[in-house]
Design a protein around this motif. Structure first.
Motif, short mmCIF file in Angstrom:
data_model
loop_
_atom_site.label_atom_id
_atom_site.label_comp_id
_atom_site.label_asym_id
_atom_site.label_seq_id
_atom_site.Cartn_x
_atom_site.Cartn_y
_atom_site.Cartn_z
N ASP A 138 0.84 -1.16 0.06
CA ASP A 138 0.23 0.00 -0.19
C ASP A 138 0.98 1.11 0.21
O ASP A 138 1.42 1.52 0.95
N ILE A 139 0.85 1.96 -1.12
CA ILE A 139 1.90 3.04 -1.21
C ILE A 139 1.13 4.30 -1.69
O ILE A 139 0.87 4.90 -2.86
N PRO A 140 0.32 4.78 -0.59
CA PRO A 140 -0.55 5.95 -0.98
C PRO A 140 0.17 7.11 -1.66
O PRO A 140 -0.41 8.07 -2.17
N HIS A 141 1.48 7.24 -1.33
CA HIS A 141 2.12 8.69 -1.63
C HIS A 141 2.65 8.67 -3.28
O HIS A 141 3.15 9.53 -3.75
N ALA A 142 2.58 7.30 -3.96
CA ALA A 142 3.09 6.93 -5.08
C ALA A 142 2.24 7.92 -6.30
O ALA A 142 1.08 8.14 -6.02
N PHE A 160 -3.34 -0.01 -8.28
CA PHE A 160 -4.09 -0.33 -6.90
C PHE A 160 -3.23 -0.25 -5.83
O PHE A 160 -3.73 0.15 -4.48
N SER A 161 -1.84 -0.31 -5.98
CA SER A 161 -1.07 -0.28 -4.67
C SER A 161 -0.89 1.26 -4.53
O SER A 161 -0.35 1.55 -3.47
N GLY A 162 -1.24 2.21 -5.32
CA GLY A 162 -1.36 3.57 -5.10
C GLY A 162 -0.68 4.53 -6.20
O GLY A 162 -1.03 5.77 -5.81
N PHE A 163 -0.04 3.84 -7.35
CA PHE A 163 0.09 4.85 -8.30
C PHE A 163 -1.01 5.56 -9.25
O PHE A 163 -1.92 4.67 -9.73
N LYS A 164 -0.89 6.76 -9.34
CA LYS A 164 -2.33 7.25 -9.66
C LYS A 164 -2.33 7.49 -11.16
O LYS A 164 -3.39 7.47 -11.91
N SER A 165 -1.10 7.11 -11.76
CA SER A 165 -0.81 7.58 -13.35
C SER A 165 0.16 6.49 -13.95
O SER A 165 1.25 6.30 -13.13
N VAL A 166 -0.35 5.52 -14.72
CA VAL A 166 0.42 4.68 -15.03
C VAL A 166 0.58 4.32 -16.56
O VAL A 166 -0.46 4.52 -17.27
N ILE A 167 1.87 4.27 -17.39
CA ILE A 167 1.79 4.01 -18.54
C ILE A 167 2.24 2.44 -18.76
O ILE A 167 3.18 2.15 -17.95
N GLY A 168 1.43 1.75 -19.66
CA GLY A 168 1.70 0.59 -19.58
C GLY A 168 1.76 0.10 -20.98
O GLY A 168 1.52 0.74 -21.99
#
Length: 1128
Positions: free
Chosen positions: A1026-1030, A1060-1068
């Motif tokens: 759980d990485i809320p600051h990510a 889900f773990s906390g990253f708000k913006s992801v490029i996949g």
């Protein structure tokens, strides 16, 4: 006495008593030694000691007596029947008279010597002691002696003991009558409140009990009441409470021996549970109470009682098991009897806790029956049967697999000619039938029928179990008929069911099953022959089965289900609307039946929804809602993420439920509900996992207590989730049971929270008004791929949702398009970069014309969404495998003035797994920390994880140069880029760039992984954090945003896991990435992203849009399309 001893003292050290007898055969409270100095009627008495089970009793008393007291003395051994206040002096079991001279002649000094008492009942008791003369100068104080002052009740009590001992030895009833008369006299002198009343009651009760045992007295009710009164006067904590408990136990045992009334042995078991902890090991009371005539007798007799599945009966079985600790020879049978009781209770009430307890008992019982034990095959069969029952109720495939394995073991222990071979044949055959229904392996059904036929031969007419095998064989033949349509199988099944029914008269516990099974095969024949008599009989049989069952019996479900089948069969032939209404009502009753397991109810609800669609019945929305709710409840009981996915994928026909439910709402014009349904059913795995991360700050104000309680339960559930992963099936069972109980506590706490003002929707599926928050920064487009209708719902920033119908697109078209894209992208990887991807362009043109252009028209004309605005795509089912963001007409405008615009020219596209995920990410953006950047790359992964990636190190260096110099940046590569190192970097940094091999695991998507130096970093590893600051992650790896084919609406992939773990913006990435050209996109992306030197993760979609446009001449089409943006 010699004059030289005048004024001297004798020191007696009493060491031990040997071979202690019990003339009256009565259980003593303890024993003591008395030394009587007869000339002055004085005596010294030792403390009363609790007797041990050894042949000798240690004393350790030292007494100093003045030799002037008297020349003669007597030493007595006595038993006391009270540890507390004594009534009388107890019973004399040995008396030795001597003089001081004689005593000192036996030994004077340090050497011990024995004095022997007259034999009692063939036993020769003795006392070991030391004797020594002490001189006056030793200043010894003589022992304090008691005056022997006899009161009347003490004399009567002692006389009673003496007469009773005589009765025991002589068997003369007059002596018994004398003893009873003495004890009754004592009791008469001890009114209510008298300190000796309990002792008086006990003495009288014991004498009368012995007369009852020897058939000399018959007033057993009076005797029992005496002991009950005595026990009531000696509550727990009283020194004589254990002995009084034993006395009542003894009288109840004897009542049962003579009357055989179960209530007495049942109460004996409860008393035994109370008594045993009060009798320390090694005491005489323990050895007698736990012996063959005490607790062991109670255990054996309770084990011989018939199975009672009532709460009282189960309580008794648990009490008996408590009496059989580990190592007790009766423990296996006690476990077996408890398992039988709770299993019957499960069959009547459907509580999974009962079945779990049954399995736990049977596992232990089996473990206590080693290889070669004569009953091992029985215990194997029993455990297997319970596991198969739990599979039926919960659908855990490991239960069925273990059951089959155990049945196979049992069958090997019962070769041809074995008297019990029919049991494993019958049971294994039925388990294989169950597995065939799950997997469809034809070998299972063939072997099932073969085993059942062999079992039936071993159970000829007259065999008490013949009806079971007739039923099972008929079920196997009916199942094969359903697959092969062989009427021979169907007719034989009907005959077998009728034969079984004849063997099961009214009141037979399994008659109801045969009734509804016969109904089912008659319905099948009706559909083949349309003989109305068959369907009429089928309906009558089901109605009869319902009459035989209580309202909450789990098997009522099957009666409803078969009755529904009968009505629906008749409707299909005769088209009477009343039959369809009755069928729907029984669909409803079956799906809602609370004591049946979720798997069967889910299958019935799915069938309800399907049939409601076929016949256009108004109950379709209700059926879909039922399906989704049952799915939630079913999956929620699973203790691990992996087992939750297994539960979701077990229903092959359920994969399209969320989109079909949404499609149903769309076709009925209820777009708001359609959005709610697709959100409810989509991303279920993420929703269940995220409930343990729900913020509780708002709850702290109205109810700090509930907030704390839910927080604690959340921690316990999280811990239990981790501990449930075990290869030890018994340990896994315990962990799953613990998890389920915690889940039940969680549900109770959540229900309490929903009663608070403002929290009525707490953790319930969100409503449209809640979900619209996802469109705050731009519209969200939900693309629904259903066999009933393929369309899109546009959720605008405000107002009502809009429907976009794809008139020329069906689910079949989408499946073809999906396969065509996979093929063309694979072929493109073999082409030169400069070659035109013509076939790929054709496919993207189809996507534009048939799917995205109609959406763009609605966005521009209806919603006035300006060019350059952001939009979010939320694809479902087959849409998840199509690169919607890359939709492109690849043609010139009609007037020839330039090319037509593509989607990325008009809008900046992002994806979101669910609307809730997007809302959650935005909410977490409220708290931000100083940005830090981690560049993680692994060019040389560990063995078996892929080939070397030559461009990784240069890509990391490129990223380092482009990140703003004001940002703290960490680089992890080579030997440092390990699984643990990467996880630590993810947790410690707000921005992450990850360049390595990525692998989507198609069999188990939670094992999808990034290749590291030592071991892969899996999706499961990431989800546990759980990485809320990510804030932002760029996944420069293959297959990081590819969904799960078995559950396409779950969006289970690496990019979603990071979100889900906390990253708000992801490029996949959607497919294989060519690391040689990917660096061009990476470079262009970060140049755009950090153009103004500000690290803002909400710019990622725009930066990716600009980057892919900037590298058109360098990067081939399929490598530009591969990258997608997910999140804010």
């Amino acid at each position: 006495m010699p004059g030289s001893w005048e004024g001297q003292y004798i020191r007696l050290e009493l060491i031990r008593v040997n071979d202690f007898p019990l003339p009256s055969e009565r259980m003593p409270a303890g024993f003591y030694v008395s030394i009587n100095v007869d000339s002055s009627l004085m005596r010294w008495k030792s403390a009363v000691r609790i007797g041990s089970s050894d042949e000798s009793e240690v004393l350790g008393d030292i007494v100093i007596l003045s030799l002037r007291e008297a020349p003669e003395l007597s030493v007595e051994l006595r038993v006391s029947y009270e540890l507390g206040r004594m009534l009388g002096h107890g019973e004399v079991v040995g008396k030795f008279e001597t003089s001081w001279d004689e005593l000192l002649d036996r030994g004077d000094g340090d050497e011990p010597f024995d004095i022997s008492f007259p034999p009692v009942c063939g036993i020769h008791p003795s006392l070991t002691l030391k004797a020594a003369i002490l001189h006056p100068c030793d200043n010894q104080d003589s022992a304090l002696l008691d005056s022997i002052v006899e009161c009347e009740i003490a004399r009567d009590t002692d006389a009673g003991h003496e007469r009773f001992a005589t009765y025991v030895a002589s068997k003369t009833v007059s002596h018994l009558n004398d003893a009873v008369q003495h004890f009754q006299s004592v009791l008469d002198q001890c009114p209510v409140g008298h300190l000796d009343q309990a002792a008086a009651l006990t003495n009288l009760g014991w004498a009368r009990l012995q007369g009852y045992i020897r058939n000399d007295l018959q007033d057993i009710d009076f005797i029992t009441s005496l002991f009950r009164e005595a026990l009531a006067l000696r509550p727990r904590g009283h020194p004589d409470h254990p002995l009084s408990t034993y006395h009542l136990l003894k009288v109840l045992i004897w009542r049962y021996r003579k009357e055989r009334t179960a209530i007495y042995i049942q109460e004996s078991a409860q008393l035994s549970c109370e008594l045993l902890p009060l009798c320390p090991e090694g005491t005489y009371l323990h050895s007698i109470a736990a012996g063959a005539h005490g607790i062991d007798y109670v255990i054996c007799e309770c084990n011989n009682l018939p199975t009672d599945a009532s709460n009282e009966g189960i309580h008794l079985r648990r009490a008996v098991l408590e009496l059989c600790p580990l190592g007790n020879k009766y423990r296996p049978i006690a476990l077996h009897k408890l398992a039988q009781a709770v299993e019957q209770h499960f069959q009547q009430c459907g509580s999974i806790d009962d079945l779990d307890e049954c399995i736990q008992c049977r596992r232990e019982a089996l473990s206590l029956c080693s290889e070669g034990h004569s009953e091992r095959n029985t215990y194997l069969n029993n455990l297997a049967y319970s596991l198969r029952s739990r599979f039926d109720h919960q659908g855990n495939s490991h239960d069925l697999n273990e059951a089959i394995s155990l049945y196979e073991q049992a069958l090997r222990l019962c070769p041809s000619g074995h008297k019990s071979r029919d049991f494993p044949l019958n049971n294994l055959g039925f388990a294989l039938l169950t597995r065939f229904e799950q997997r469809g392996d034809v070998n299972d059904i063939i072997r099932s029928i073969s085993l059942q036929r062999e079992a039936l031969k071993l159970r000829p007419p007259g065999n008490p179990y013949r009806d079971y095998t007739l039923n099972n064989l008929a079920s196997a033949l009916k199942t094969r008929y359903d697959k092969s349509d062989a009427s021979k199988d169907l007719n034989e099944a009907i005959d077998l069911y009728r034969d079984s029914l004849q063997l099961q008269q009214h009141g037979h516990p399994n008659r109801h099953s045969t009734l509804f099974n016969l109904s089912s095969v008659l319905c099948s024949r009706f559909m083949h022959t349309q003989d109305n008599e068959d369907v009429k009989e089928a309906i009558r049989l089901c109605q009869e089965s319902l009459v035989a069952l209580t309202s909450l019996h789990p098997n009522r479900f099957f009666s409803y289900m078969r009755l529904r089948k009968a009505y629906l069969s008749r409707y299909r032939v005769q088209h009477k609307s009343a039959d369809l209404s009755l069928a729907v009502e029984n669909f409803r009753l079956a799906s809602r039946h609370p004591t049946q397991g979720f798997p069967e109810r889910i299958k019935e609800a799915i069938d309800w929804a399907r049939q409601a669609e076929v016949y256009r019945h108004d109950s379709a929305p209700e059926a879909y809602q039922m399906c989704l709710e049952l799915f939630d409840n079913h999956v929620m009981t699973r203790s691990t993420i992996i087992s939750r996915r297994e539960a979701a994928t077990a229903f092959r026909s359920a994969q399209s439920l969320p989109v079909d439910a949404a499609s149903c709402a769309v076709r009925r014009g209820d777009l708001r509900h359609a959005v709610e349904l697709v959100e409810h059913g989509r991303g279920q795995q993420w929703s269940l996992a995220s409930r343990l991360r729900t913020p509780l700050e708002d709850l702290q104000i109205p109810s700090p207590k509930l907030a704390r309680k839910l927080s604690e339960l959340r921690k316990s559930l999280s811990d239990a989730q981790s501990s449930a992963v075990s290869t030890d099936r018994a340990a896994a069972d315990r962990a799953e049971t613990q998890y389920r109980r915690l889940t039940e506590q969680w549900e109770v706490a959540v229900a309490e929270i929903r009663n608070l003002q403002g929290f009525s929707r707490f953790l319930l599926p969100p409503l449209y008004t809640d979900l619209q928050a996802a469109a705050r920064r731009g519209p969200v487009i939900i693309l629904i791929a259903s066999s009933y209708l393929c369309s899109a719902i546009v959720v605008p920033t405000s107002g009502e949702p809009h429907h976009v119908c794809f008139r020329r697109i069906t689910l079949t078209h989408l499946e073809m398009l999906k396969k065509d894209f996979a093929r063309e992208i694979r072929l493109a990887s073999f082409m030169r970069p400069e070659e035109t991807r013509k076939e790929l362009q054709v496919l993207l043109r189809t996507v534009w014309d048939e799917i995205m252009l109609p959406i763009v028209i609605v966005l521009q004309r209806n919603l006035k969404v300006k060019s350059g605005s952001r939009i979010w795509l939320c694809p479902t089912a087959a849409f998840t495998s199509i690169p919607l963001h890359a939709a492109h007409p690849f043609r010139m405008k009609a007037d020839g003035c330039g090319r037509e615009l593509c989607l990325e020219d008009v809008y900046i596209c992002s994806y979101t797994p669910t609307l809730s995920a997007l809302i959650r990410s935005r909410q977490m953006m409220k708290t931000r920390v100083t940005p830090s950047f981690a560049a993680i790359g692994q060019s040389s992964p560990g063995a078996g994880q892929g080939e070397a990636l030559l461009a990784i190190d240069s890509e990391l260096e490129l990223v380092r140069k482009l990140v703003p110099t004001t940002t703290n940046i960490t680089t992890l590569s080579g030997d440092d880029a390990t699984r643990a190192g990467a996880l630590d970097a993810l947790q410690c940094n707000t921005w992450v760039h990850l360049a390595c091999h990525g692998k989507q695991d198609r069999e188990q998507p939670y094992y999808s992984r990034f290749a590291m130096r030592d071991a892969p970093l899996t999706l499961l590893d990431i989800m546990e954090k759980d990485i809320p600051h990510a804030e932002f992650a760029f996944l420069s790896a293959c297959h990081t945003a590819v969904g799960d084919e078995k559950t396409p609406d779950e969006v289970i992939h690496l990019a979603a896991g990071l979100q889900f773990s906390g990253f708000k913006s992801v490029i996949g990435t959607l497919w294989v990435v060519d690391d040689a050209v990917a660096k061009h996109i990476v470079e262009a992306f970060y140049e755009k992203m950090f153009k103004d030197g500000v690290m803002d993760c909400t710019k990622a979609a725009w930066a990716l849009n600009r980057a892919t446009n900037a590298v058109k001449t360098k990067v081939p089409l399929e490598q530009r399309m591969v990258f997608i943006h997910i999140g804010v």
